[in-house]
Design a protein around this motif. Structure first.
Motif, short mmCIF file in Angstrom:
data_model
loop_
_atom_site.label_atom_id
_atom_site.label_comp_id
_atom_site.label_asym_id
_atom_site.label_seq_id
_atom_site.Cartn_x
_atom_site.Cartn_y
_atom_site.Cartn_z
N ILE A 1 0.80 -1.37 -0.08
CA ILE A 1 0.17 0.18 0.00
C ILE A 1 1.05 1.17 0.22
O ILE A 1 1.74 1.43 0.80
CB ILE A 1 -0.74 -0.30 1.25
N LEU A 2 0.78 1.89 -1.41
CA LEU A 2 1.65 3.34 -1.09
C LEU A 2 0.53 4.04 -0.61
O LEU A 2 -1.17 4.68 -0.87
CB LEU A 2 1.80 3.97 -2.71
N LEU A 3 1.87 5.50 0.48
CA LEU A 3 0.73 6.35 0.78
C LEU A 3 0.71 7.49 0.27
O LEU A 3 2.83 8.02 1.40
CB LEU A 3 0.81 6.36 3.10
N ASP A 4 0.65 8.11 -0.44
CA ASP A 4 0.98 9.52 -0.83
C ASP A 4 0.72 10.76 0.11
O ASP A 4 0.02 11.55 -0.26
CB ASP A 4 0.54 10.09 -2.27
N GLU A 5 1.32 10.79 1.51
CA GLU A 5 0.65 12.06 2.17
C GLU A 5 -0.98 11.80 2.60
O GLU A 5 -1.39 13.10 2.69
CB GLU A 5 1.19 13.47 1.84
N PRO A 6 -1.40 10.87 2.76
CA PRO A 6 -3.16 10.43 2.60
C PRO A 6 -3.73 11.57 4.07
O PRO A 6 -5.16 11.71 4.00
CB PRO A 6 -3.51 9.37 2.86
N PHE A 7 -2.88 11.95 5.06
CA PHE A 7 -3.56 12.49 6.22
C PHE A 7 -3.59 14.06 6.17
O PHE A 7 -3.27 14.49 7.20
CB PHE A 7 -3.41 11.60 7.02
N ALA A 8 -2.70 14.51 5.31
CA ALA A 8 -1.60 16.25 5.75
C ALA A 8 -3.34 16.58 5.41
O ALA A 8 -2.90 17.49 6.84
CB ALA A 8 -1.18 16.54 4.07
N GLY A 9 -4.34 16.55 5.28
CA GLY A 9 -4.99 17.72 5.38
C GLY A 9 -6.39 17.22 6.25
O GLY A 9 -7.55 17.99 6.80
N LEU A 10 -5.54 16.53 7.30
CA LEU A 10 -6.88 15.65 8.48
C LEU A 10 -6.75 16.20 10.13
O LEU A 10 -5.41 16.70 9.97
CB LEU A 10 -6.93 14.39 8.70
N ASP A 11 -7.37 16.71 10.40
CA ASP A 11 -7.10 16.65 11.86
C ASP A 11 -6.44 16.08 12.44
O ASP A 11 -6.55 14.19 12.34
CB ASP A 11 -8.30 17.38 12.59
#
Length: 239
Positions: A156-166
């Motif tokens: 699983i590749l994670l391309d900064e998927p949580f950058a916009g989350l609290d």
């Protein structure tokens, strides 16, 4: 052959070099890719996922040539983007999760069974018919994650998927990922995110500046970022 086998990856859309002779060969369970904005991290993630065909070199994930064999790629590698709206294409949660399963060749009933299984796993069975546009960004990102997990990819590749989350939402989703039985490749500009990983690759202007154990790569990366940040020339910070 290692689980991730990317050799001599070159990508130059319209003649502009984005990736040049990038190698990443690893069986590590947790792999980090670090670099500044514009260093080629996202392009590398898309190449590894088979979404971009490189101009040179080849990527194999779990033995699958991801750019040439898209059906095999679906069970080999999945990707989470920074913005879930760049990933979601269907109006309801059930349809979104079922899409990849259908692409893998599952029948409608088989796909629905797996959709309900992954929704039950997260306690979200009541989301099946929910309209995605009514969900929060964190909830939409969870739908994207469930869509990937339903296909059970090896990587699983994670391309900064949580950058916009609290922070609480990010922490929850990271806990979910910690329990996933898959290799994670984390794309980030933050070395703290990958300090405990098995392998780190540092991209600089589309080339491999260094790779190896995080304790060897990250101090050099951080020193270089600090050096750039201490400089007075803003052109050096435009990457």
């Amino acid at each position: 052959m290692p689980l991730i086998d990317a050799r001599n990856i070159t990508y130059a859309p319209d003649g502009v070099p984005v990736l040049t002779d990038v190698d990443l060969r690893s069986d590590g369970r947790r792999i980090g890719v670090v670099g500044r904005n514009g260093s080629g991290k996202t392009s590398l993630a898309r190449v590894l996922a088979g979404l971009i065909v490189p101009d040179g070199g080849e990527v194999r994930i779990a033995g699958a040539a991801v750019a040439r064999d898209r059906k095999a790629a679906l069970s080999a590698v999945g990707i989470l983007f920074q913005n879930p709206d760049h990933q979601i294409i269907f109006p309801t949660v059930e349809e979104e999760i079922a899409f990849g399963l259908g692409q893998m060749g599952l029948s409608g009933p088989e796909a629905r069974e797996k959709v309900m299984a992954v929704l039950d796993r997260f306690g979200k069975a009541h989301w099946a018919e929910a309209a995605i546009h009514r969900l929060s960004q964190g909830q939409r990102q969870l739908v994207c994650l469930m869509s990937v997990l339903a296909m059970r990819p090896r990587v699983i590749l994670l391309d900064e998927p949580f950058a916009g989350l609290d922070i609480p939402t990010s922490m929850h989703l990271f806990r979910v990922l910690d329990d996933v039985d898959a290799t994670l490749v984390q794309i980030t500009h933050d070395p703290a995110m990958v300090a405990g990983y098995d392998h780190v690759l540092w991209l600089d202007a589309g080339k491999v500046a260094a790779q190896g154990a995080p304790q060897a790569v990250l101090p050099v990366f951080e020193a270089r970022m600090t050096e750039l940040g201490a400089g007075d020339d803003l052109s050096d910070l435009a990457g």
